[in-house]
Enzyme design. Structure first.
Site, PDB file in Angstrom:
ATOM      1  N   CYS A  74      -1.240   6.311   8.950  1.00  0.00           N
ATOM      2  CA  CYS A  74      -1.578   5.038   8.316  1.00  0.00           C
ATOM      3  C   CYS A  74      -2.669   5.321   7.300  1.00  0.00           C
ATOM      4  CB  CYS A  74      -2.018   4.011   9.365  1.00  0.00           C
ATOM      5  SG  CYS A  74      -3.409   4.557  10.384  1.00  0.00           S
ATOM      6  N   ARG A 130       0.843  -1.204   0.000  1.00  0.00           N
ATOM      7  CA  ARG A 130       0.000   0.000   0.000  1.00  0.00           C
ATOM      8  C   ARG A 130       0.874   1.248   0.000  1.00  0.00           C
ATOM      9  NH1 ARG A 130      -4.617   0.086   4.363  1.00  0.00           N
ATOM     10  NH2 ARG A 130      -5.290   1.848   3.064  1.00  0.00           N
TER      11      ARG A 130
END
Length: 279
Positions: free
Chosen positions: A243, A189
């Protein structure tokens, strides 16, 4: 009155099932179940109703530990502090006195959010349960399906404003030589190879990648010598951690704390906030 149970715990941020079992009925202790699934938002509460650590109360990521989603601000904005304080008071938490142990079954992924929030609200007597609920069950310790009764506490927030930063602060500080920007998501990611949730893949320019799942082993127990992870970060004057939505970044903030690094700050909106301006 300072919490004597906190002074006697085996680690001030992570406690073992054995320690919790020893103190399970201590009146200074409140246990909070934070189990949750991003893919099935009712799963955590359903699991709690079926079985939880005896005496534990349940807090939901969306309803208790976050506020409603807006156009910007991320997928899990910080909660209404007064509402959370009221909820904590109703389950017997008194600020500056009560010891809290939070647990999940996601390698601290949600329990660490509560750990960080409580410290952000000025309450230092909080730890996460090493190994989570599965670790507790593996020891055959007490579980229950009974929801505990309301307790009386008095939680008064004392917000630590320096614990959190917004997008403008990230923009102005991320490229400074004394600042490190940490992306806590999985490597694919971070690299933009996969993005299952947010509309745009990638990372904030200049960020380095420290995946949050490296803090624990596959069974959810914290890995020893957390300081070894942060050798290239320990001398930074400021570590801004993010995050996807400001939840699992808290696992890295916990790791930094375990490593004795006090410079960690949460970009609460995280990539979901940052990328919302790029759509």
């Amino acid at each position: 009155m300072k919490s004597t149970i906190f002074r006697n715990c085996d680690n001030r941020h992570v406690v073992s099932s054995a320690w919790l079992h020893t103190h399970l009925y201590d009146p200074q202790l409140v246990i909070l179940d934070c189990r949750y699934s991003l893919m099935n938002q009712e799963l955590g509460f359903n699991q709690y109703q079926e079985s939880h650590i005896e005496g534990a109360y349940f807090l939901d990521l969306n309803r208790d530990l976050s506020s409603p989603i807006q156009k910007h601000g991320g997928r899990h904005p910080l909660p209404d502090i007064n509402q959370l304080a009221a909820k904590l008071s109703q389950i017997g938490v008194t600020s500056g006195e009560t010891m809290i142990v939070a647990y999940d079954d996601s390698r601290f992924g949600f329990a660490a959010r509560l750990w960080w929030l409580l410290r952000y609200m000025g309450h230092e007597y909080v730890a996460v349960l090493d190994g989570g609920f599965a670790g507790w069950q593996a020891q055959n310790y007490e579980t229950s399906s009974t929801v505990p009764s309301v307790r009386v506490g008095k939680f008064i927030p004392n917000i630590q404003t320096e614990f959190v930063v917004d997008i403008e602060t990230v923009k102005s500080r991320k490229d400074l030589p004394e600042v490190v920007l940490i992306d806590s998501r999985e490597g694919d990611r971070y690299r933009g190879e996969r993005e299952p949730i947010d509309p745009i893949a990638g990372h904030i320019e200049g960020a380095v990648n420290y995946p949050w799942m490296e803090v624990t082993n596959e069974q959810g127990f914290v890995i020893d010598n957390q300081g070894d992870r942060w050798q290239e970060v320990k001398n930074a004057q400021e570590a801004i951690v993010y995050c996807g939505s400001g939840v699992t970044a808290c696992v890295n903030l916990l790791s930094l704390k375990l490593a004795g690094i006090e410079t960690g700050k949460l970009y609460a909106g995280s990539w979901s906030d940052w990328s919302s301006y790029l759509v």
